[in-house]
Write a protein that holds these residues in place. Structure first.
Motif, mmCIF file in Angstrom:
data_model
loop_
_atom_site.group_PDB
_atom_site.id
_atom_site.type_symbol
_atom_site.label_atom_id
_atom_site.label_comp_id
_atom_site.label_asym_id
_atom_site.label_seq_id
_atom_site.Cartn_x
_atom_site.Cartn_y
_atom_site.Cartn_z
ATOM 1 N N ALA A 174 -0.537 3.475 -2.349
ATOM 2 C CA ALA A 174 -1.617 3.037 -4.388
ATOM 3 C C ALA A 174 -2.837 3.740 -4.255
ATOM 4 N N GLU A 175 -2.817 3.770 -2.798
ATOM 5 C CA GLU A 175 -4.257 5.438 -3.423
ATOM 6 C C GLU A 175 -3.901 6.546 -4.305
ATOM 7 N N HIS A 190 -5.027 -2.820 -0.102
ATOM 8 C CA HIS A 190 -5.148 -0.698 0.522
ATOM 9 C C HIS A 190 -6.465 -0.450 1.274
ATOM 10 N N SER A 200 0.526 -1.254 -0.425
ATOM 11 C CA SER A 200 -0.140 0.124 0.330
ATOM 12 C C SER A 200 0.823 1.129 -0.250
ATOM 13 N N THR A 216 -4.577 -5.776 -4.507
ATOM 14 C CA THR A 216 -4.158 -4.166 -3.579
ATOM 15 C C THR A 216 -5.330 -4.704 -2.506
#
Length: 563
Positions: free
Chosen positions: A481-482, A508, A470, A506
């Protein structure tokens, strides 16, 4: 072996047996009869009789069904001659059933009163999505359902009910109690209190025995979960309650424990198994307990005591950072003691198996063990699709995905990770399955920079595996990741061959399933590649999410157009 939590017929589950019938106390989460599953009740009971009477024919007739999340009395016929009588009683709803349900409030409760101690539920039911829907009182359609109820116990706004449908009536208690504003605990969709299971149990089934017609009463004791939840023991304060929840979680994993060549998986997954802030992983005969918040850390000794009662050879402890973006020294003793906190030490390194493939793990070497257990089903799918493909594995770590691809017959693999130690570990994993080292390259590099500078020369690839952390910081790049996943995925899609596939993952928490799918669709557009399919893959069953929440792992397979 010491950690033997999965006998074919758990003690206490068999509640009646004669030459015509067998009845068990069905646990929650196990389907009655599901052809797509290898461990439904029918198959588990069949295996039990095959083991008890080797070579003897086994017959189990299915007439009664309990929903997957409901526990309680479940009866099968053992001779075909008993089928007609039991089928008539069950299918025509002539057998008398008494359920217990733990609910919030009481049916018929008015205002702030406590509600009646007994009463009758009358509804009209019509087929609905996955069950029944309750029609308005004025409706003339549907079938009439009449259910008598009585209060067994009250604690605050929680009520334990006994519910007995009238003979011949259809029933859908979750829908009916939801319509009465008394939702069942665990039925989050209808407003029930979050819980690791649906608090619905078939306590008693009364039917006429197929031989002679004498009344036969079958009873399954009310699970301790009901009293624990009623008394507020859903926290981490009671060692006995913690042990019960761990054993219930273990029973939920029985089908995984019986997968051929598999001795490593998640045993209990935090709030999804009624253990908020706590996970327990199995590695052979050893357990790894991870604590994620202050409440779990405060209950550390109770949790470890409860886990040790399961019979592992030893237990290792991990104290996880509270925020994924917080960087800690993973080998610091305060976060990951090198020695077991209960029992004897594990071999170092140790080899565990997943679907027949060996993987090296080190249980006392920091916060990570060498394999991410939540990717088991994804590794299985990669193994099934890899034959003859050129595969790239980015952020490869110790290369479990690469092992799966190579075992599945991948023509070549390139695995990229920034850690030389992880890649040395990966080479040992690959050597264990006897593949040609020349066909499976290990590249020590920042995966993001490798994509920019080297991937085009190495490609194109038929399949790329992308499971970045993440948050990550190297000497050359920073990744979140965002904010950065779309750009990273677009770079990967550019090095895929026509018809190639990207397996993107992912965990996250800030990225929902829907958002992750959109990110990958946008990445394909940014890369100028047409996506023939963007498909979500199912969640791993041994990682149930917190009630009402999404699973932490999101997996999407992007398949490019061939033109």
């Amino acid at each position: 072996m010491p950690l033997d939590l999965w006998p074919l017929s758990p003690p206490g589950r068999l509640i009646h047996e004669d030459r015509d019938l067998v009845a068990i106390d069905k646990p929650p989460f196990v389907p009655t009869h599901a052809p797509e599953r290898s461990d439904d009740v029918h198959r588990r009971l069949t295996a039990y009789y095959e083991a008890m009477q080797p070579g003897a024919p086994v017959y189990l007739g299915v007439h009664q069904r309990l929903e997957r999340d409901t526990s309680g009395v479940l009866v099968f016929t053992r001779r075909r001659e008993a089928n007609r009588s039991i089928a008539e009683q069950i299918e025509r709803r002539r057998a008398r059933r008494t359920y217990v349900a733990l609910v919030r409030g009481t049916p018929g409760m008015l205002g702030r009163g406590k509600g009646p101690d007994k009463g009758v539920l009358r509804h009209r039911l019509a087929p609905g999505d996955g069950g029944h829907r309750v029609l308005p009182p004025s409706a003339r359609a549907g079938q009439v359902s009449t259910v008598n109820f009585r209060v067994l116990e009250r604690r605050g706004d929680r009520t334990l009910l006994a519910l007995t449908p009238e003979p011949g009536c259809p029933v859908d208690l979750p829908a009916q109690l939801g319509a009465e504003q008394a939702p069942i605990v665990g039925d989050v969709a209808r407003g029930g209190d979050p819980a690791p299971r649906l608090a619905l149990h078939l306590e008693e089934l009364v039917l006429d025995h197929p031989e002679g017609g004498r009344p036969l009463t079958l009873r399954a004791p009310i699970p301790v979960f009901f009293s624990d939840f009623l008394e507020g023991k859903e926290g981490l304060s009671d060692v006995d309650a913690l042990e019960r929840r761990l054993r219930e979680a273990a029973e939920r994993r029985a089908w995984i424990a019986r997968l051929p060549g598999t001795d490593a998986f998640r045993l209990a997954n935090a709030a999804g198994d009624g253990l908020p802030g706590v996970t327990v992983d199995r590695y052979g005969d050893f357990l790894v307990v991870s604590l994620y918040d202050e409440d779990a850390e405060a209950a550390r000794e109770r949790i470890l005591d409860a886990a040790f009662r399961l019979g592992p050879t030893g237990i290792y402890l991990k104290i996880r950072p509270k925020h994924a973006s917080r960087i800690v020294d993973a080998r610091e003793p305060q976060f990951a003691p090198k020695d077991p906190v209960r029992g004897a030490p594990a071999p170092d390194p140790m080899v565990v198996h997943e679907l027949g493939l060996p993987y090296e793990v080190r249980l006392g070497d920091g916060l990570s063990t060498g394999i991410f257990l939540d990717q088991r089903e994804n590794r299985r799918r990669v193994r099934e699709m890899a034959s003859g493909l050129s595969v790239a594995n980015l952020f490869a770590y110790t290369c479990p995905f690469t092992v799966a691809a190579a075992a599945g017959g991948a023509r070549r693999t390139v695995s990229v990770d920034v850690s030389r130690g992880a890649l040395d570990w990966a080479r040992r994993n690959l050597d264990r399955i006897g593949v040609d080292p020349a066909a499976h390259a290990l590249v020590e590099a920042d995966a993001i920079k490798w994509l920019e500078k080297s991937a085009t020369k190495e490609g194109p690839f038929d399949l790329v595996l992308l499971d970045p952390p993440s948050f990550a910081t190297t000497k050359q790049t920073r990744f979140s990741a965002e904010s950065d996943y779309k750009k990273l995925a677009a770079s990967v899609l550019r090095v895929l061959a026509p018809g190639g596939r990207l397996l993107a993952c992912t965990n996250h928490k800030g990225i929902s399933r829907a958002k992750f799918k959109r990110v990958l669709q946008d990445a394909a557009r940014d890369a100028g590649r047409g996506a023939a399919q963007v498909k979500e893959w199912p969640d791993p069953e041994d990682f149930p999410p917190e009630p009402g929440a999404e699973a932490h792992l999101k997996t999407v397979l992007v398949t490019l157009e061939r033109g």
